[in-house]
Write a protein that holds these residues in place. Structure first.
Motif, mmCIF file in Angstrom:
data_model
loop_
_atom_site.group_PDB
_atom_site.id
_atom_site.type_symbol
_atom_site.label_atom_id
_atom_site.label_comp_id
_atom_site.label_asym_id
_atom_site.label_seq_id
_atom_site.Cartn_x
_atom_site.Cartn_y
_atom_site.Cartn_z
ATOM 1 N N GLU A 58 0.865 -1.179 0.000
ATOM 2 C CA GLU A 58 0.000 0.000 0.000
ATOM 3 C C GLU A 58 0.901 1.229 0.000
ATOM 4 O O GLU A 58 1.867 1.303 0.774
ATOM 5 N N ASN A 117 -4.274 5.058 -2.225
ATOM 6 C CA ASN A 117 -5.481 5.609 -1.595
ATOM 7 C C ASN A 117 -6.092 6.713 -2.443
ATOM 8 O O ASN A 117 -5.390 7.613 -2.907
ATOM 9 N N ASP A 179 -11.771 0.476 1.620
ATOM 10 C CA ASP A 179 -10.867 0.795 2.728
ATOM 11 C C ASP A 179 -11.649 1.020 4.013
ATOM 12 O O ASP A 179 -12.832 1.373 3.975
ATOM 13 N N LYS A 200 -10.736 -4.022 3.188
ATOM 14 C CA LYS A 200 -9.726 -3.838 4.227
ATOM 15 C C LYS A 200 -10.411 -3.632 5.560
ATOM 16 O O LYS A 200 -11.152 -2.663 5.760
HETATM 17 CA CA CA Z 1 -5.757 2.654 2.874
#
Ligand code: CA
Ligand code: C2E
Ligand code: CA
Ligand code: CA
Length: 278
Positions: A58, A117, A179, A200
């Motif tokens: 990430e 992101n 997320d 996530k």
């Molecule tokens: Ca994230």
């Protein structure tokens, strides 16, 4: 929609009155930071929980200001969101990641999927998917090496729009990840409607996994993800006990200080040397 910079202060006035001056400074420096390319990504490995092998990363935005030094994402992400500039940070990070991937490819090194992101507000720009597609082409990247993490802050009226974007991304080969699952807007219904490849599980769940009731919740989320053919990623894994528990209940992927901290790109290149040719 972008708001006036004044609202940024509101975020902090109760808890951090003393830092208002710092906020103002951050706000002033933010625009020049974009121009001076002061934002850069650190990559945190994601591991296969069963084998603990690195399966991807990430990208996490960092800002090192020439004037005030390191600024935490907890400060600059809200500033970017409130001033309507967060998409510029997202894109700066994305471009750095794509440039890094292109360099690895050029050197014949193995590539790994990197999750970037995307702020919810950015995700709803009318030309979002088109712009992502353009960048992928510009950097000659195989879309399978890019994942977009979208925070679960999708409001109900936006569900059909979100669905359209996610499907369009999937059509061009880019996976999406939901997320911070479980915090904020609640969402079991979104899960069945929105074709994310991955969810996530927020760190707050990982933290409390030893509590029997939370354990049951996490186990159910993981099972549900599996039934919907989505991968589950647990965020913020810090201990052996959390790792063992997640492994036992079938979580696919782990991320957290227990495995690896976020690292600079050069450090990642060194770490990945052991993954060449195997
Ligand atoms: Ca994230
Ligand atoms: P997130 O997406 O939930 O990212 C995970 C955060 O947890 C990161 O914080 C990461 O450094 C931290 N973390 C990872 N493992 C552990 C652990 O084991 N223990 C603890 N205590 N923390 C861990 P970070 O880097 O400070 O980022 C904070 C948030 O800022 C991110 O939360 C994400 O929502 C946002 N953010 C970061 N980069 C970007 C970006 O490029 N664009 C946008 N829109 N948001 C970003
Ligand atoms: Ca997040
Ligand atoms: Ca989180």
């Amino acid at each position: 929609a972008s708001k006036l910079p004044g609202t940024v202060l509101h975020l902090y006035e109760e808890s951090q009155r003393h830092s208002i001056e710092k906020e103002l400074e951050v706000l002033t420096l933010f625009a020049s930071a974009l121009k001076n390319k002061e934002f850069f990504p650190m990559l945190q490995p994601k591991v296969d929980i069963q084998t603990r092998e690195i399966i991807g990363f990430e990208a996490l935005a960092r800002w090192e200001s020439a004037e005030i030094g390191f600024v935490s994402p907890a400060i600059f992400i809200p500033v970017g969101e409130k001033t309507g500039n967060i998409h510029k940070v997202d894109r700066a990070i994305l471009k750095s990641v794509l440039a890094w991937q292109r360099e690895r490819k050029k050197q014949g090194k193995r590539l790994f999927p990197v999750a970037v992101n995307i702020s919810a507000n950015h995700f709803y720009y009318p030309d979002f998917v088109e712009n992502i597609e353009k960048l992928i082409k510009e950097y000659e990247m195989d879309p399978k090496y890019l994942i977009l993490e979208i925070t679960e802050s999708i409001e109900l009226e936006n569900v059909s729009y979100a669905k359209r974007n996610i499907c369009q991304l999937r059509d061009i080969g880019i996976a999406t990840s939901m997320d911070d699952f479980g915090v904020g807007y609640s969402s079991l219904s979104y899960l069945q409607e929105l074709p994310f490849e991955e969810i996530k599980i927020d760190k707050s769940f990982t933290d409390s996994i030893a509590e029997p009731r939370m354990h049951a919740v996490v186990k159910t989320i993981i099972q549900l993800a599996a039934d919907l053919e989505m991968k589950s990623v647990a965020e913020g894994v810090e201990t052996e006990a959390q790792h063992q528990e997640l492994k036992k209940i079938g979580c696919n992927i782990g991320q957290g200080y227990y495995y690896y901290k976020p690292m600079k790109l050069e450090e990642v290149d060194l770490l990945l040397l052991q993954y060449e040719e195997d």
